[in-house]
Write a protein that holds these residues in place. Structure first.
Motif, short mmCIF file in Angstrom:
data_model
loop_
_atom_site.label_atom_id
_atom_site.label_comp_id
_atom_site.label_asym_id
_atom_site.label_seq_id
_atom_site.Cartn_x
_atom_site.Cartn_y
_atom_site.Cartn_z
N ILE A 42 -31.39 -29.07 -0.68
CA ILE A 42 -32.69 -29.75 -0.60
C ILE A 42 -33.74 -28.93 -1.35
CG2 ILE A 42 -34.54 -30.47 0.95
CD1 ILE A 42 -32.37 -31.19 2.98
N ASP A 43 -33.70 -27.62 -1.19
CA ASP A 43 -34.64 -26.75 -1.92
C ASP A 43 -34.51 -26.95 -3.43
OD1 ASP A 43 -35.45 -25.71 0.53
OD2 ASP A 43 -34.27 -23.87 0.34
N ILE A 44 -33.28 -27.08 -3.91
CA ILE A 44 -33.06 -27.28 -5.35
C ILE A 44 -33.60 -28.63 -5.79
CG2 ILE A 44 -31.29 -27.53 -7.14
CD1 ILE A 44 -29.59 -25.49 -5.48
N LEU A 45 -33.35 -29.67 -5.00
CA LEU A 45 -33.88 -31.00 -5.32
C LEU A 45 -35.41 -30.97 -5.39
CD1 LEU A 45 -31.62 -33.15 -2.97
CD2 LEU A 45 -31.55 -33.13 -5.48
N GLU A 46 -36.03 -30.27 -4.44
CA GLU A 46 -37.49 -30.18 -4.42
C GLU A 46 -38.01 -29.33 -5.57
OE1 GLU A 46 -38.28 -28.79 -0.43
OE2 GLU A 46 -38.13 -30.83 0.38
N LYS A 47 -37.34 -28.25 -5.88
CA LYS A 47 -37.76 -27.36 -6.96
C LYS A 47 -37.87 -28.12 -8.28
CE LYS A 47 -36.17 -23.28 -9.55
NZ LYS A 47 -35.14 -22.23 -9.60
N TYR A 48 -36.90 -28.99 -8.55
CA TYR A 48 -36.89 -29.74 -9.81
C TYR A 48 -37.55 -31.11 -9.69
CZ TYR A 48 -34.05 -25.97 -11.52
OH TYR A 48 -33.61 -24.71 -11.90
N GLU A 49 -38.16 -31.37 -8.55
CA GLU A 49 -38.92 -32.60 -8.31
C GLU A 49 -38.13 -33.84 -8.72
OE1 GLU A 49 -42.60 -31.86 -10.39
OE2 GLU A 49 -43.31 -30.54 -8.80
N VAL A 50 -36.86 -33.92 -8.30
CA VAL A 50 -36.01 -35.01 -8.75
C VAL A 50 -36.50 -36.38 -8.27
CG1 VAL A 50 -33.96 -33.56 -9.01
CG2 VAL A 50 -34.35 -34.76 -6.86
N GLN A 51 -37.19 -36.42 -7.17
CA GLN A 51 -37.68 -37.72 -6.70
C GLN A 51 -38.82 -38.26 -7.56
OE1 GLN A 51 -37.48 -36.71 -2.24
NE2 GLN A 51 -37.11 -38.92 -2.38
N SER A 52 -39.36 -37.43 -8.44
CA SER A 52 -40.39 -37.91 -9.37
C SER A 52 -39.77 -38.35 -10.70
CB SER A 52 -41.45 -36.84 -9.61
OG SER A 52 -40.91 -35.76 -10.34
N TRP A 53 -38.46 -38.13 -10.87
CA TRP A 53 -37.80 -38.57 -12.09
C TRP A 53 -37.83 -40.10 -12.17
CZ3 TRP A 53 -32.60 -35.39 -12.05
CH2 TRP A 53 -32.89 -34.04 -12.26
N LYS A 54 -37.79 -40.63 -13.38
CA LYS A 54 -37.70 -42.07 -13.56
C LYS A 54 -36.37 -42.56 -12.97
CE LYS A 54 -38.02 -42.40 -18.05
NZ LYS A 54 -38.25 -42.84 -19.43
N LYS A 55 -36.35 -43.82 -12.58
CA LYS A 55 -35.12 -44.39 -12.03
C LYS A 55 -34.06 -44.57 -13.11
CE LYS A 55 -36.94 -44.76 -7.97
NZ LYS A 55 -37.01 -43.50 -7.31
N ASP A 56 -34.48 -44.92 -14.32
CA ASP A 56 -33.53 -45.20 -15.40
C ASP A 56 -34.06 -44.66 -16.73
OD1 ASP A 56 -31.52 -46.15 -17.03
OD2 ASP A 56 -31.95 -48.27 -16.68
N TYR A 57 -33.29 -43.78 -17.34
CA TYR A 57 -33.66 -43.19 -18.62
C TYR A 57 -32.94 -43.86 -19.80
CZ TYR A 57 -36.13 -39.38 -16.34
OH TYR A 57 -37.04 -38.64 -15.60
#
Length: 120
Positions: A42-57
């Motif tokens: 979870i710390d790694i997911l938060e560190k890279y702010e993955v929930q702010s990534w676009k849904k589809d690249y």
């Protein structure tokens, strides 16, 4: 191109799935390891702010090329909802978030360490 291994972590149950795959038969893994610090994932997911990534690249029609690159990240929450981020195409830089490689490397290292140490 860099090849990444599939990773599956069950944070709630403190488990890492070894060599996970999803196909028409469902979810499978070679083994399930109990670990004691899944909150690090979870710390790694938060560190890279993955929930702010676009849904589809994805930026190009898959019908326009034969070989390409793809990635996906699925986050399933306690209420059963799933958040998916992904991309596919021929230009890795365009179809991945800016910090994707660093994220994949850190999460992969975390999982490899756990698999190699096989905690009890």
């Amino acid at each position: 191109m860099v090849n990444y291994k599939s990773i599956a972590i069950d944070v709630k149950n403190n488990e890492i799935y070894v060599n996970p795959s999803i196909n028409i038969r469902g979810f499978r893994a070679d083994d399930v390891l109990q670990i004691n610090d899944t909150e690090k994932a979870i710390d790694i997911l938060e560190k890279y702010e993955v929930q702010s990534w676009k849904k589809d690249y994805t930026f190009e029609d898959p019908e326009t090329y034969q070989d390409g690159y793809s990635w996906s990240l699925w986050l399933q929450f306690e209420d059963g909802t799933v958040e998916k981020h992904s991309g596919e195409g021929t230009d890795v830089e365009k179809l991945t978030p800016k910090n994707f490689r660093e994220f994949a490397k850190e999460l992969g290292s975390f999982v490899e360490e756990k698999i190699n140490n096989k905690e009890d």
